[in-house]
Design an enzyme around this catalytic site. Structure first.
Site, mmCIF file in Angstrom:
data_model
loop_
_atom_site.group_PDB
_atom_site.id
_atom_site.type_symbol
_atom_site.label_atom_id
_atom_site.label_comp_id
_atom_site.label_asym_id
_atom_site.label_seq_id
_atom_site.Cartn_x
_atom_site.Cartn_y
_atom_site.Cartn_z
ATOM 1 N N ASP A 33 -14.119 23.420 -10.895
ATOM 2 C CA ASP A 33 -14.976 24.790 -10.471
ATOM 3 C C ASP A 33 -13.953 26.057 -10.277
ATOM 4 O OD1 ASP A 33 -18.142 25.238 -8.993
ATOM 5 O OD2 ASP A 33 -16.586 26.731 -8.550
ATOM 6 N N ILE A 34 -14.465 27.191 -10.798
ATOM 7 C CA ILE A 34 -13.607 28.462 -10.747
ATOM 8 C C ILE A 34 -13.374 28.952 -9.151
ATOM 9 C CG2 ILE A 34 -15.284 30.229 -11.088
ATOM 10 C CD1 ILE A 34 -13.717 31.298 -13.398
ATOM 11 N N ASN A 91 -27.534 21.382 -7.663
ATOM 12 C CA ASN A 91 -28.588 22.310 -7.158
ATOM 13 C C ASN A 91 -29.424 22.501 -8.246
ATOM 14 O OD1 ASN A 91 -27.321 23.055 -4.744
ATOM 15 N ND2 ASN A 91 -25.668 24.268 -5.924
ATOM 16 N N GLU A 99 -27.266 28.699 -9.802
ATOM 17 C CA GLU A 99 -26.626 29.833 -10.562
ATOM 18 C C GLU A 99 -26.529 29.498 -12.149
ATOM 19 O OE1 GLU A 99 -22.906 30.981 -8.789
ATOM 20 O OE2 GLU A 99 -23.780 30.778 -7.015
ATOM 21 N N VAL A 100 -26.221 28.395 -12.364
ATOM 22 C CA VAL A 100 -26.131 28.286 -13.979
ATOM 23 C C VAL A 100 -26.960 27.291 -14.413
ATOM 24 C CG1 VAL A 100 -24.365 27.529 -15.627
ATOM 25 C CG2 VAL A 100 -23.415 28.672 -13.599
ATOM 26 N N HIS A 104 -25.688 20.158 -13.795
ATOM 27 C CA HIS A 104 -24.420 19.665 -13.432
ATOM 28 C C HIS A 104 -24.091 19.224 -12.145
ATOM 29 C CE1 HIS A 104 -25.164 24.255 -12.154
ATOM 30 N NE2 HIS A 104 -24.379 24.207 -11.116
ATOM 31 N N HIS A 106 -21.730 19.006 -8.690
ATOM 32 C CA HIS A 106 -20.322 19.398 -7.943
ATOM 33 C C HIS A 106 -19.941 18.053 -7.439
ATOM 34 C CE1 HIS A 106 -21.338 23.620 -7.717
ATOM 35 N NE2 HIS A 106 -22.729 23.414 -7.974
HETATM 36 P P1 AMP Z 1 -24.809 26.287 -9.051
HETATM 37 O O1 AMP Z 1 -25.035 27.282 -7.800
HETATM 38 O O2 AMP Z 1 -24.849 25.093 -8.537
HETATM 39 O O3 AMP Z 1 -25.373 26.690 -10.195
HETATM 40 O O4 AMP Z 1 -23.106 26.625 -9.151
HETATM 41 C C1 AMP Z 1 -22.457 26.863 -10.364
HETATM 42 C C2 AMP Z 1 -20.978 26.922 -9.973
HETATM 43 O O5 AMP Z 1 -20.432 27.206 -11.268
HETATM 44 C C3 AMP Z 1 -20.463 27.628 -8.881
HETATM 45 O O6 AMP Z 1 -19.701 26.692 -8.090
HETATM 46 C C4 AMP Z 1 -19.321 28.546 -9.654
HETATM 47 O O7 AMP Z 1 -18.057 28.806 -8.943
HETATM 48 C C5 AMP Z 1 -19.195 27.573 -11.091
HETATM 49 N N1 AMP Z 1 -18.791 28.256 -12.300
HETATM 50 C C6 AMP Z 1 -19.260 29.541 -12.794
HETATM 51 N N2 AMP Z 1 -18.631 29.984 -13.762
HETATM 52 C C7 AMP Z 1 -17.533 29.219 -13.872
HETATM 53 C C8 AMP Z 1 -16.639 28.959 -14.827
HETATM 54 N N3 AMP Z 1 -16.445 29.899 -15.985
HETATM 55 N N4 AMP Z 1 -15.743 28.112 -14.721
HETATM 56 C C9 AMP Z 1 -15.802 27.073 -13.881
HETATM 57 N N5 AMP Z 1 -16.711 27.176 -12.892
HETATM 58 C C10 AMP Z 1 -17.682 28.165 -12.892
#
Ligand code: AMP
Length: 122
Positions: A33-34, A91, A99-100, A104, A106
């Site tokens: 994770d970034i 999530n 967010e994405v 996925h 974590h």
């Molecule tokens: P979520 O709220 O579960 O969708 O979390 C999305 C996660 O993706 C967050 O923990 C971000 O830090 C992570 N994230 C977003 N962009 C990147 C990226 N380019 N590389 C790695 N992790 C990312």
């Protein structure tokens, strides 16, 4: 929700955006994770286009589902947290602040993680 293939994880899968890769198999990719929230914080994603766990569970093949969860297990081993402990979190949707919009998990660990969740009241 329809899958939007411009999301950042789709771009990582296409090789358009770099990632710190941990491991990969035919059906899944694990990377750092970034913005890590624990000493170990990996993301494991299926290679197929799925928005959420419900989408994945409904549409993915048995091979994809098995490959995905084998990658989660192997990631825990590779990060060295399989004995000390770790937490999985996925999530989905607005209440969970996803967010994405690419399914996925974590995987966090590497230190005591505290209570599972702050108590939520409506
Ligand atoms: P979520 O709220 O579960 O969708 O979390 C999305 C996660 O993706 C967050 O923990 C971000 O830090 C992570 N994230 C977003 N962009 C990147 C990226 N380019 N590389 C790695 N992790 C990312």
């Amino acid at each position: 929700m329809a899958y939007d293939d411009s999301n950042i994880f789709a771009r990582i899968l296409r090789g358009e955006v770099p990632c710190k890769r941990i491991l990969e198999n035919e059906h899944a990719l694990a990377f750092q994770d970034i913005n890590p929230l624990a000493p170990a914080h990996a993301l494991v994603i299926p290679k197929g286009a799925y928005v959420s766990m419900v989408d994945f569970g409904a549409k993915a093949s048995s091979e994809e589902i098995a490959g995905f969860f084998r990658a989660v297990a192997e990631t825990a081993r590779k990060l060295g947290v399989d004995e000390s402990g770790y937490r999985l979190l996925a999530n989905s949707g607005p209440d969970a602040h996803q967010e994405v919009p690419h399914f996925h998990v974590h995987l966090v660990g590497g230190a005591p993680l505290g209570p599972m969740l702050r108590k939520v009241t409506p």
